[in-house]
Write an enzyme that holds these catalytic residues in place. Structure first.
Site, PDB file in Angstrom:
ATOM      1  N   ARG A 237       0.862  -1.182   0.000  1.00  7.86           N
ATOM      2  CA  ARG A 237       0.000   0.000   0.000  1.00  7.86           C
ATOM      3  C   ARG A 237       0.900   1.234   0.000  1.00  7.86           C
ATOM      4  O   ARG A 237       1.955   1.240   0.657  1.00  7.86           O
ATOM      5  CB  ARG A 237      -0.894   0.042   1.249  1.00  7.86           C
ATOM      6  CG  ARG A 237      -2.046  -0.943   1.242  1.00  7.86           C
ATOM      7  CD  ARG A 237      -3.138  -0.574   0.236  1.00  7.86           C
ATOM      8  NE  ARG A 237      -4.282  -1.467   0.319  1.00  7.86           N
ATOM      9  CZ  ARG A 237      -4.477  -2.540  -0.439  1.00  7.86           C
ATOM     10  NH1 ARG A 237      -3.589  -2.884  -1.361  1.00  7.86           N
ATOM     11  NH2 ARG A 237      -5.573  -3.267  -0.306  1.00  7.86           N
ATOM     12  N   GLU A 266      -4.226   7.691  -4.799  1.00 12.80           N
ATOM     13  CA  GLU A 266      -4.532   6.988  -6.055  1.00 12.80           C
ATOM     14  C   GLU A 266      -5.852   7.507  -6.600  1.00 12.80           C
ATOM     15  O   GLU A 266      -6.784   7.711  -5.810  1.00 12.80           O
ATOM     16  CB  GLU A 266      -4.609   5.484  -5.802  1.00 12.80           C
ATOM     17  CG  GLU A 266      -3.262   4.928  -5.355  1.00 12.80           C
ATOM     18  CD  GLU A 266      -3.285   3.428  -5.046  1.00 12.80           C
ATOM     19  OE1 GLU A 266      -4.289   2.763  -5.337  1.00 12.80           O
ATOM     20  OE2 GLU A 266      -2.285   2.940  -4.511  1.00 12.80           O
ATOM     21  N   HIS A 285      -2.070   0.326  -9.666  1.00  9.08           N
ATOM     22  CA  HIS A 285      -2.626  -0.601  -8.664  1.00  9.08           C
ATOM     23  C   HIS A 285      -3.253  -1.835  -9.348  1.00  9.08           C
ATOM     24  O   HIS A 285      -4.453  -2.083  -9.227  1.00  9.08           O
ATOM     25  CB  HIS A 285      -3.668   0.120  -7.780  1.00  9.08           C
ATOM     26  CG  HIS A 285      -3.883  -0.570  -6.463  1.00  9.08           C
ATOM     27  ND1 HIS A 285      -4.135   0.101  -5.305  1.00  9.08           N
ATOM     28  CD2 HIS A 285      -3.888  -1.895  -6.128  1.00  9.08           C
ATOM     29  CE1 HIS A 285      -4.286  -0.761  -4.316  1.00  9.08           C
ATOM     30  NE2 HIS A 285      -4.137  -1.977  -4.797  1.00  9.08           N
TER      31      HIS A 285
HETATM   32  P1  NAP Z   1      -0.524 -11.658   4.763  1.00 10.09           P
HETATM   33  O1  NAP Z   1      -0.492 -13.087   4.357  1.00 10.09           O
HETATM   34  O2  NAP Z   1      -1.298 -11.288   5.976  1.00 10.09           O
HETATM   35  O3  NAP Z   1       0.986 -11.174   4.901  1.00 10.09           O
HETATM   36  C1  NAP Z   1       1.365  -9.965   5.438  1.00 10.09           C
HETATM   37  C2  NAP Z   1       2.662 -10.174   6.184  1.00 10.09           C
HETATM   38  O4  NAP Z   1       3.106  -8.887   6.617  1.00 10.09           O
HETATM   39  C3  NAP Z   1       2.503 -11.044   7.429  1.00 10.09           C
HETATM   40  O5  NAP Z   1       3.278 -12.186   7.269  1.00 10.09           O
HETATM   41  C4  NAP Z   1       2.994 -10.183   8.569  1.00 10.09           C
HETATM   42  O6  NAP Z   1       3.974 -10.804   9.354  1.00 10.09           O
HETATM   43  C5  NAP Z   1       3.728  -9.062   7.880  1.00 10.09           C
HETATM   44  N1  NAP Z   1       3.653  -7.832   8.664  1.00 10.09           N
HETATM   45  C6  NAP Z   1       2.552  -7.174   9.086  1.00 10.09           C
HETATM   46  N2  NAP Z   1       2.904  -6.083   9.784  1.00 10.09           N
HETATM   47  C7  NAP Z   1       4.256  -6.073   9.801  1.00 10.09           C
HETATM   48  C8  NAP Z   1       5.216  -5.210  10.368  1.00 10.09           C
HETATM   49  N3  NAP Z   1       4.860  -4.135  11.075  1.00 10.09           N
HETATM   50  N4  NAP Z   1       6.512  -5.508  10.200  1.00 10.09           N
HETATM   51  C9  NAP Z   1       6.882  -6.591   9.517  1.00 10.09           C
HETATM   52  N5  NAP Z   1       6.020  -7.448   8.952  1.00 10.09           N
HETATM   53  C10 NAP Z   1       4.721  -7.189   9.100  1.00 10.09           C
HETATM   54  O7  NAP Z   1      -1.100 -10.761   3.593  1.00 10.09           O
HETATM   55  P2  NAP Z   1      -0.972 -10.968   2.005  1.00 10.09           P
HETATM   56  O8  NAP Z   1      -2.120 -11.736   1.497  1.00 10.09           O
HETATM   57  O9  NAP Z   1       0.413 -11.437   1.692  1.00 10.09           O
HETATM   58  O10 NAP Z   1      -1.169  -9.435   1.522  1.00 10.09           O
HETATM   59  C11 NAP Z   1      -0.291  -8.432   1.986  1.00 10.09           C
HETATM   60  C12 NAP Z   1      -0.763  -7.054   1.569  1.00 10.09           C
HETATM   61  O11 NAP Z   1      -0.543  -6.878   0.180  1.00 10.09           O
HETATM   62  C13 NAP Z   1      -2.253  -6.786   1.737  1.00 10.09           C
HETATM   63  O12 NAP Z   1      -2.590  -6.404   3.051  1.00 10.09           O
HETATM   64  C14 NAP Z   1      -2.529  -5.682   0.731  1.00 10.09           C
HETATM   65  O13 NAP Z   1      -2.409  -4.422   1.347  1.00 10.09           O
HETATM   66  C15 NAP Z   1      -1.396  -5.851  -0.279  1.00 10.09           C
HETATM   67  N6  NAP Z   1      -1.912  -6.241  -1.599  1.00 10.09           N
HETATM   68  C16 NAP Z   1      -1.758  -5.384  -2.639  1.00 10.09           C
HETATM   69  C17 NAP Z   1      -2.237  -5.719  -3.888  1.00 10.09           C
HETATM   70  C18 NAP Z   1      -2.058  -4.798  -5.058  1.00 10.09           C
HETATM   71  O14 NAP Z   1      -2.947  -4.718  -5.893  1.00 10.09           O
HETATM   72  N7  NAP Z   1      -0.929  -4.132  -5.181  1.00 10.09           N
HETATM   73  C19 NAP Z   1      -2.887  -6.945  -4.092  1.00 10.09           C
HETATM   74  C20 NAP Z   1      -3.036  -7.795  -2.996  1.00 10.09           C
HETATM   75  C21 NAP Z   1      -2.546  -7.432  -1.753  1.00 10.09           C
HETATM   76  P3  NAP Z   1       3.678 -11.887  10.494  1.00 10.09           P
HETATM   77  O15 NAP Z   1       3.115 -13.082   9.759  1.00 10.09           O
HETATM   78  O16 NAP Z   1       5.008 -12.140  11.055  1.00 10.09           O
HETATM   79  O17 NAP Z   1       2.680 -11.259  11.417  1.00 10.09           O
END
Ligand code: NAP
Length: 325
Positions: A237, A266, A285
């Site tokens: 994000r 955005e 995005h």
């Molecule tokens: P996820 O499986 O929940 O993974 C997020 C990871 O970030 C978790 O493993 C978590 O670590 C880590 N994290 C959270 N806060 C942190 C911090 N302060 N410091 C270090 N690590 C931290 O989520 P996901 O499915 O991979 O998606 C991640 C994000 O990608 C979404 O929330 C969304 O905002 C973004 N996204 C963007 C697009 C786009 O169109 N560009 C598409 C999809 C998703 P722990 O496991 O150790 O808690």
């Protein structure tokens, strides 16, 4: 009486038919000023909401006293006030997993495009400026064998690590809340503190959610730790990054390039300095934006919504505190 559903995102005919079978649907297919006025009008009778890319704050949701469920067509839930929803026992669901691989593909597209200057040099060809063989001034930098640094080793981070490790022979380092032994074993990945990762990675990739804790996580101090060969990739994000500090790091040569799918605002403002920089690849995005994945996300959101409205626990419930069996 059928449950009332308000869609603020258009769905395929198949999914519309599924919703129509079981609910009364109001569709708001454009979130312009008129669409937002229609949404306000529809909220008082809504039991369920389904959509994406709209901040649904308390001010808006106070207009919806009957609301039972919101199905977000996204994995990120930064558009919602989760405490408020939980207090009102409104079930919030999201669409994880189905978009993981596609979003990791987007991440890798940005890695390759920014390292090999694909957009800049393709624009040169298109402009008719390809007059002779390219020389060092147009050379890029290798991706294979370079160190891939992943901040946020969740689903998308892991899918990125898989591509880097198996596809490009990249050593993988990562930072997350906690070490991930299974990931370390699969990809020979190594855990690093955030400063260590910023100092050591050739590609610094953000794959973590926007939360109160991560907002502005990467700013001036963090860019100062990166090296002139660092390429910065953001598919998480925009607000996780201080964009002014990013612009300065690119301008000053503190880092080599950036591949960005997300921005503080955005759509990106036409006067953003990022628009003018040859060493920036900016995409609108598009992390999950393929036909297949957007349909899979919409299907997942419809499933979640229908489950919630039927009194079942949605498969992808975000605020489990709102659930009362
Ligand atoms: P996820 O499986 O929940 O993974 C997020 C990871 O970030 C978790 O493993 C978590 O670590 C880590 N994290 C959270 N806060 C942190 C911090 N302060 N410091 C270090 N690590 C931290 O989520 P996901 O499915 O991979 O998606 C991640 C994000 O990608 C979404 O929330 C969304 O905002 C973004 N996204 C963007 C697009 C786009 O169109 N560009 C598409 C999809 C998703 P722990 O496991 O150790 O808690």
């Amino acid at each position: 009486m059928n449950k009332q559903v308000v869609l603020y995102k258009k769905l395929s005919p198949l999914l519309m038919a599924r919703l129509h079978e079981q609910t009364d649907v109001t569709l708001i297919d454009n979130l312009n000023a008129d669409g937002l006025a229609q949404l306000r009008d529809a909220l008082p009778r809504a039991h369920g909401l389904l959509g994406a890319s709209l901040k649904l704050d308390a001010q808006l949701l106070d207009l919806a006293p009957n609301l039972q469920a919101i199905a977000s067509v996204s994995v990120g839930v930064d558009n919602y006030d989760i405490d408020y929803l939980t207090e009102r026992r409104i079930l919030l669901s999201n669409t994880p997993d189905v978009l993981t691989e596609t979003t990791a593909d987007t991440g890798f597209a940005l890695i390759l495009a920014s390292a090999r200057r694909v957009v800049e040099l393709a624009n040169m060809v298109r402009a008719g400026e390809w007059k002779r063989n390219v020389g060092p001034a147009q050379f890029g930098t290798d991706v294979h064998g370079k160190t891939l640094g992943i901040i946020g080793m969740g689903r998308i981070g892991e899918a990125l690590a898989q591509r880097g490790h198996f596809g490009f022979g990249m050593p993988v380092i990562y930072h997350s809340h906690s070490p991930k032994p299974a990931v370390e074993q699969r990809f020979n990945a190594q855990y690093r503190s955030l400063p260590e990762l910023l100092q050591q990675a050739d590609f610094v990739c953000l794959t973590l959610p926007l939360t109160a804790e991560t907002e502005g996580l990467i700013g001036k101090q963090q860019f100062a730790l990166m090296r002139p060969q660092t390429i910065f990739i953001n598919i998480s994000r925009g607000k996780v990054v201080d964009e002014a500090a990013l612009v300065e790091a690119l301008r000053s040569g503190q880092i080599r390039a950036a591949g960005l799918d997300v921005f503080e605002r955005e759509p990106l403002n036409a006067d953003s300095p990022l628009m003018q920089m040859d060493n920036v690849v900016a995409t609108p995005h598009i992390g999950s934006a393929t036909h297949e994945t957007r349909e899979a996300m919409a299907t997942c959101a419809v499933d979640n919504l229908l489950q919630a409205l039927a009194g079942e626990r949605p498969a992808n419930l975000v605020n489990s505190g709102a659930w009362k069996a």
